[in-house]
Design an enzyme around this catalytic site. Structure first.
Site, short mmCIF file in Angstrom:
data_model
loop_
_atom_site.label_atom_id
_atom_site.label_comp_id
_atom_site.label_asym_id
_atom_site.label_seq_id
_atom_site.Cartn_x
_atom_site.Cartn_y
_atom_site.Cartn_z
N LYS A 292 29.12 -34.33 -72.20
CA LYS A 292 29.77 -33.34 -73.10
C LYS A 292 29.46 -33.58 -74.57
O LYS A 292 29.32 -32.64 -75.33
CB LYS A 292 31.29 -33.32 -72.90
CG LYS A 292 31.97 -34.67 -72.97
CD LYS A 292 32.18 -35.16 -71.60
CE LYS A 292 32.59 -36.57 -71.47
NZ LYS A 292 32.98 -36.88 -70.12
N ASP B 82 36.49 -36.83 -77.00
CA ASP B 82 35.99 -36.36 -75.71
C ASP B 82 36.58 -34.99 -75.32
O ASP B 82 35.83 -34.06 -75.02
CB ASP B 82 36.29 -37.44 -74.65
CG ASP B 82 36.04 -36.99 -73.24
OD1 ASP B 82 34.92 -37.15 -72.75
OD2 ASP B 82 36.98 -36.44 -72.62
N LYS C 115 34.69 -31.13 -74.96
CA LYS C 115 34.88 -30.26 -73.78
C LYS C 115 35.42 -28.89 -74.20
O LYS C 115 34.99 -27.86 -73.69
CB LYS C 115 35.86 -30.92 -72.80
CG LYS C 115 35.32 -32.22 -72.22
CD LYS C 115 36.40 -33.01 -71.54
CE LYS C 115 35.82 -34.20 -70.81
NZ LYS C 115 36.85 -35.08 -70.23
N GLY D 155 36.01 -40.35 -62.94
CA GLY D 155 35.69 -41.16 -61.77
C GLY D 155 34.35 -40.73 -61.18
O GLY D 155 33.97 -39.55 -61.26
#
Ligand SMILES: NC(=O)c1ccc[n+]([C@@H]2O[C@H](COP(=O)([O-])OP(=O)(O)OC[C@H]3O[C@@H](n4cnc5c(N)ncnc54)[C@H](OP(=O)(O)O)[C@@H]3O)[C@@H](O)[C@H]2O)c1
Length: 393
Positions: A97, A193, A197, A294
């Site tokens: 991103k 972060d 996005k 994950g």
């Protein structure tokens, strides 16, 4: 594109290995990994050494490789790899991103110029299919807002703080040990972060291309024990919320910690999960939830993009082409709680102040401030000052 595609993968860390595992557990997708480019050849790898190379060109110059999958944790190297692959007319899938947000306009031009596809579903909410839904289902101008928890790592930390009374640093280490945090955790805790996005979501939701500096982000790294207590007294939790929404004929975007009441759907999104609330003029509220971090969860979104490429899918950027001409604004009022020890926020910066509380334990005020003003004030960066959003007014 032919049905059986050959992949050249960059990166074999958390997500690269997640992709390898999910790809080898599905029979529905005819794709195979031909080569994996990594940085440190001396590392032990769980699969055969024949897959690995440290030479980018071994992938980029291989005419048999149809799709380049970029899963590295560096930004400029990733941009070089992705742009070189697009120039060679290879389709590209990326989960990066930061790289996409910092180079959005250039990447869009490269896709147009070389008539090829760049897909990045995994970059936004890991396992939640948000980009393709915005492109295909919410492909009209009736969408009014997108808000949610876009960062699994900070949600994991905040959940441990609220549910298990863990200290911030212990919860962060735990998130890192589980592979939920970025290699550089400041990207998570300083809310960079989720801002990257949100920038990507804005293009697909409202047809606005911004640069990261245009969007206000405020992290969870200022949170104090007193803020947690305040939230508990209000029967709420603190969540890091990213939102973009229409405000009249304009659109705003911001990422901030927010008090989320018990009855709010996002209150129930815990640990590494992400949750997204979409609101449309007629569809009203819709809610998406899924693992936001994950290896396997992110790998499954990467796999879905690879699968989409087997039938030549590409983003049409419908909202850009509809020329909705929404102007972007930071002129909006925020109802905020501001706690402080020592240096005080300047009360003249507020439109109004509703509560001013001072005690030996903690000082705070609750009031209304214009976002444009909040962006410009220096006091907001003081480590002893913490700002939490109550509401956008
Ligand atoms: N982890 C998540 O939950 C998650 C979720 C969504 C999106 N993402 C995104 O996915 C990407 C990968 O994240 P990650 O967590 O998998 O990172 P990671 O575990 O740190 O792995 C990074 C991998 O990239 C390789 N690498 C780094 N620089 C390289 C270069 N210049 N050339 C070739 N290979 C290079 C490393 O090689 P070595 O193995 O040799 O060191 C390593 O295999 C990032 O953009 C991240 O933002 C991650």
């Amino acid at each position: 594109m032919k049905k059986n595609i050959k992949l050249g993968v960059f990166g074999f860390g958390c997500v690269g290995q997640g992709l390898y595992n999910v790809l080898h557990q599905t029979r529905g997708i005819s794709a195979e990994i031909k080569k994996i480019c990594i940085k440190h050849p001396e590392k032990d790898r769980p699969i055969d050494a024949k897959f690995f190379t440290t030479s980018r060109d071994e992938i980029l110059n291989d005419p048999e490789i149809d799709v380049v999958v970029e899963l590295i944790d560096e930004v400029e190297a990733a941009f070089e790899i992705v742009s070189a692959a697009l120039r060679k007319k290879k389709a590209v899938v990326s989960a990066n991103k930061k790289m996409i947000a910092e180079h959005f306009a250039e990447l869009l031009n490269l896709q147009k110029k070389y008539n090829t596809s760049l897909l990045y579903e995994a970059s936004c909410c890991a396992s939640i299919p948000v980009i393709r839904n915005l492109e295909e289902y919410y492909d009209n101008d009736l969408l009014t807002s997108v808000e949610g928890i876009l960062n699994g790592s900070t949600n994991y930390i905040l959940t441990h703080i609220f549910e298990n009374n863990k200290a911030f640093n212990t919860a962060l280490k735990d998130a890192q040990a589980h592979g939920y945090a970025e290699s550089d955790p400041s990207l998570d805790v300083q809310a960079l972060d989720p801002k990257y996005k949100l920038l990507i979501i804005l293009v697909h939701a409202f047809g606005i291309i911004l640069t990261p500096d245009d969007i206000f982000n405020y992290g969870i790294d200022h949170l104090k024990e007193a803020d947690i207590r305040y939230a508990r007294e209000k029967n709420a939790r603190i969540k890091l919320i990213a939102r973009c929404a229409k405000n009249g004929d304009k659109v705003y975007a911001l990422v901030m910690p927010q008090l989320v009441a018990e009855q709010n759907t996002l209150n129930k999104v815990t640990y590494e999960y992400n949750g997204l609330l979409l609101e449309g003029a007629f569809s009203e509220h819709q809610f998406f939830m899924g693992k936001g971090a994950g290896g396997s969860a992110t790998g499954s979104a990467v796999l879905s993009d690879i699968s989409a490429l087997t039938y030549d899918y590409r983003y049409e950027y419908k909202k850009l082409h509809q020329q909705l001409n929404h102007a972007y604004t930071r002129n909006l009022m925020l109802d905020v709680y501001v706690s402080y020890n020592g240096i005080e926020p300047n009360i003249n910066d507020f439109e109004s102040i509703w509560v001013k509380h001072e005690s030996a334990e903690c000082n705070y005020l609750v009031g209304m401030i214009n976002l444009e003003k909040l962006v410009s004030v220096k006091w907001r960066n003081e480590p002893t000052i913490s700002i939490i959003l109550n509401n956008v007014i």
